[in-house]
Scaffold this motif. Structure first.
Motif, PDB file in Angstrom:
ATOM      1  N   LYS A   4       5.318 -67.255  32.236  1.00 22.39           N
ATOM      2  CA  LYS A   4       4.200 -67.310  31.288  1.00 22.39           C
ATOM      3  C   LYS A   4       2.902 -66.869  31.959  1.00 22.39           C
ATOM      4  CE  LYS A   4       1.665 -70.340  28.200  1.00 22.39           C
ATOM      5  NZ  LYS A   4       1.481 -71.699  27.711  1.00 22.39           N
ATOM      6  N   ARG A   5       2.686 -67.347  33.164  1.00 17.79           N
ATOM      7  CA  ARG A   5       1.466 -67.006  33.906  1.00 17.79           C
ATOM      8  C   ARG A   5       1.430 -65.513  34.231  1.00 17.79           C
ATOM      9  NH1 ARG A   5      -2.898 -70.393  34.543  1.00 17.79           N
ATOM     10  NH2 ARG A   5      -3.666 -70.339  36.650  1.00 17.79           N
ATOM     11  N   LEU A   6       2.562 -64.977  34.675  1.00 16.79           N
ATOM     12  CA  LEU A   6       2.662 -63.554  34.995  1.00 16.79           C
ATOM     13  C   LEU A   6       2.437 -62.707  33.751  1.00 16.79           C
ATOM     14  CD1 LEU A   6       3.224 -61.448  37.173  1.00 16.79           C
ATOM     15  CD2 LEU A   6       5.651 -61.677  36.656  1.00 16.79           C
ATOM     16  N   THR A   7       2.951 -63.157  32.628  1.00 13.33           N
ATOM     17  CA  THR A   7       2.756 -62.433  31.365  1.00 13.33           C
ATOM     18  C   THR A   7       1.288 -62.447  30.967  1.00 13.33           C
ATOM     19  OG1 THR A   7       4.977 -63.067  30.673  1.00 13.33           O
ATOM     20  CG2 THR A   7       3.481 -62.311  28.956  1.00 13.33           C
ATOM     21  N   GLN A   8       0.623 -63.585  31.130  1.00 14.41           N
ATOM     22  CA  GLN A   8      -0.802 -63.661  30.808  1.00 14.41           C
ATOM     23  C   GLN A   8      -1.609 -62.699  31.687  1.00 14.41           C
ATOM     24  OE1 GLN A   8      -1.447 -67.850  31.488  1.00 14.41           O
ATOM     25  NE2 GLN A   8      -1.246 -68.349  29.311  1.00 14.41           N
ATOM     26  N   LEU A   9      -1.314 -62.688  32.977  1.00 13.71           N
ATOM     27  CA  LEU A   9      -2.022 -61.779  33.892  1.00 13.71           C
ATOM     28  C   LEU A   9      -1.740 -60.324  33.556  1.00 13.71           C
ATOM     29  CD1 LEU A   9      -1.531 -63.740  37.213  1.00 13.71           C
ATOM     30  CD2 LEU A   9      -3.712 -63.241  36.105  1.00 13.71           C
ATOM     31  N   SER A  10      -0.509 -60.019  33.188  1.00 13.35           N
ATOM     32  CA  SER A  10      -0.149 -58.655  32.814  1.00 13.35           C
ATOM     33  C   SER A  10      -0.904 -58.216  31.560  1.00 13.35           C
ATOM     34  CB  SER A  10       1.354 -58.537  32.568  1.00 13.35           C
ATOM     35  OG  SER A  10       2.064 -58.865  33.729  1.00 13.35           O
ATOM     36  N   MET A  11      -0.987 -59.106  30.601  1.00 16.77           N
ATOM     37  CA  MET A  11      -1.709 -58.786  29.363  1.00 16.77           C
ATOM     38  C   MET A  11      -3.200 -58.597  29.630  1.00 16.77           C
ATOM     39  SD  MET A  11       0.490 -58.488  26.986  1.00 16.77           S
ATOM     40  CE  MET A  11      -0.464 -58.557  25.502  1.00 16.77           C
ATOM     41  N   LEU A  12      -3.771 -59.443  30.468  1.00 17.12           N
ATOM     42  CA  LEU A  12      -5.185 -59.292  30.814  1.00 17.12           C
ATOM     43  C   LEU A  12      -5.436 -57.987  31.564  1.00 17.12           C
ATOM     44  CD1 LEU A  12      -6.133 -62.930  31.852  1.00 17.12           C
ATOM     45  CD2 LEU A  12      -6.935 -61.666  29.850  1.00 17.12           C
ATOM     46  N   THR A  13      -4.523 -57.630  32.457  1.00 17.78           N
ATOM     47  CA  THR A  13      -4.650 -56.363  33.187  1.00 17.78           C
ATOM     48  C   THR A  13      -4.581 -55.194  32.222  1.00 17.78           C
ATOM     49  OG1 THR A  13      -3.633 -57.374  35.138  1.00 17.78           O
ATOM     50  CG2 THR A  13      -3.711 -54.972  35.068  1.00 17.78           C
ATOM     51  N   ALA A  14      -3.649 -55.249  31.288  1.00 13.77           N
ATOM     52  CA  ALA A  14      -3.530 -54.180  30.283  1.00 13.77           C
ATOM     53  C   ALA A  14      -4.793 -54.100  29.436  1.00 13.77           C
ATOM     54  CB  ALA A  14      -2.303 -54.421  29.412  1.00 13.77           C
ATOM     55  N   MET A  15      -5.336 -55.246  29.041  1.00 10.28           N
ATOM     56  CA  MET A  15      -6.578 -55.245  28.259  1.00 10.28           C
ATOM     57  C   MET A  15      -7.722 -54.626  29.047  1.00 10.28           C
ATOM     58  SD  MET A  15      -6.243 -59.016  26.473  1.00 10.28           S
ATOM     59  CE  MET A  15      -7.985 -59.222  26.322  1.00 10.28           C
ATOM     60  N   ALA A  16      -7.837 -54.988  30.322  1.00 13.44           N
ATOM     61  CA  ALA A  16      -8.902 -54.442  31.164  1.00 13.44           C
ATOM     62  C   ALA A  16      -8.746 -52.931  31.328  1.00 13.44           C
ATOM     63  CB  ALA A  16      -8.896 -55.124  32.527  1.00 13.44           C
ATOM     64  N   LEU A  17      -7.513 -52.458  31.479  1.00  9.06           N
ATOM     65  CA  LEU A  17      -7.282 -51.016  31.600  1.00  9.06           C
ATOM     66  C   LEU A  17      -7.629 -50.279  30.308  1.00  9.06           C
ATOM     67  CD1 LEU A  17      -3.985 -50.936  33.653  1.00  9.06           C
ATOM     68  CD2 LEU A  17      -6.169 -49.909  34.306  1.00  9.06           C
ATOM     69  N   ILE A  18      -7.281 -50.852  29.186  1.00  9.04           N
ATOM     70  CA  ILE A  18      -7.612 -50.234  27.900  1.00  9.04           C
ATOM     71  C   ILE A  18      -9.123 -50.153  27.736  1.00  9.04           C
ATOM     72  CG2 ILE A  18      -7.532 -50.587  25.393  1.00  9.04           C
ATOM     73  CD1 ILE A  18      -4.659 -51.760  25.892  1.00  9.04           C
ATOM     74  N   ILE A  19      -9.810 -51.237  28.037  1.00 17.49           N
ATOM     75  CA  ILE A  19     -11.276 -51.242  27.952  1.00 17.49           C
ATOM     76  C   ILE A  19     -11.858 -50.199  28.902  1.00 17.49           C
ATOM     77  CG2 ILE A  19     -13.346 -52.610  28.420  1.00 17.49           C
ATOM     78  CD1 ILE A  19     -11.685 -55.088  27.523  1.00 17.49           C
TER      79      ILE A  19
END
Length: 170
Positions: A4-19
């Motif tokens: 769950k933690r790894l998934t949250q970090l992955s999603m945040l990383t993807a969001m930051a890259l999109i931004i």
């Protein structure tokens, strides 16, 4: 690390890259090298206050590396990495001192440290102190951008705290 933690970090990383990629498409308001909004740092500030130091460092490193690859500008990696390293170290210390209601202040300090790291990298790469002339401009623009990203992260954290009844994930 839990899934769950790894998934949250992955999603945040993807969001930051999109931004980050979207921000690359926005024309620069000030024609000075290194001046930009840094909207992806909203995610970084959020992560500093909600994840461990190691998890946040991992998010930042992956974001910087993939951002350089996706933008096709690997030469900017040294500037981004040096700025982010100094900023992250400073913010990890500052977040223990400054309470959550002053996250915007922590973000401004982070922006100043980021610009300081970038200028130090530019001096080393170029072998000249002439780039120090950009420093005052970077400090002002970085402080304004840091204020905006800090307020944005503070709103996100406040919203998340309301949704989860103040339970911290750290």
């Amino acid at each position: 690390m839990r899934i769950k933690r790894l998934t949250q970090l992955s999603m945040l990383t993807a969001m930051a890259l999109i931004i980050f990629i979207i921000e690359l498409r926005i024309p620069n308001i000030i024609p000075v090298p290194g001046v930009k909004l840094g909207l992806a740092n909203i995610i970084t500030v959020y992560a500093v206050y909600r994840f461990t130091a190691g998890e946040t460092a991992m998010l930042v490193l992956v974001r910087i590396f993939l951002g350089a690859v996706f933008s096709g500008n690997l030469s900017a990696l040294i500037y981004s990495a040096s700025g982010a390293a100094l900023c992250l170290c400073g913010m990890l210390i500052i977040c223990r001192i400054i309470p959550n209601r002053y996250i915007w202040l922590s973000s401004v300090f982070g922006a100043i440290l980021h610009n300081t790291g970038q200028i130090c990298a530019a001096i080393m790469v170029m072998g000249s102190f002439s780039v120090i002339a950009y420093y005052p401009i970077l400090l002002v623009s970085g402080s304004i951008a840091g204020l905006f990203t800090g307020f944005s992260a503070q709103l996100i954290l406040k919203r998340k705290d309301l949704c989860f009844n103040g339970q911290s994930e750290k």
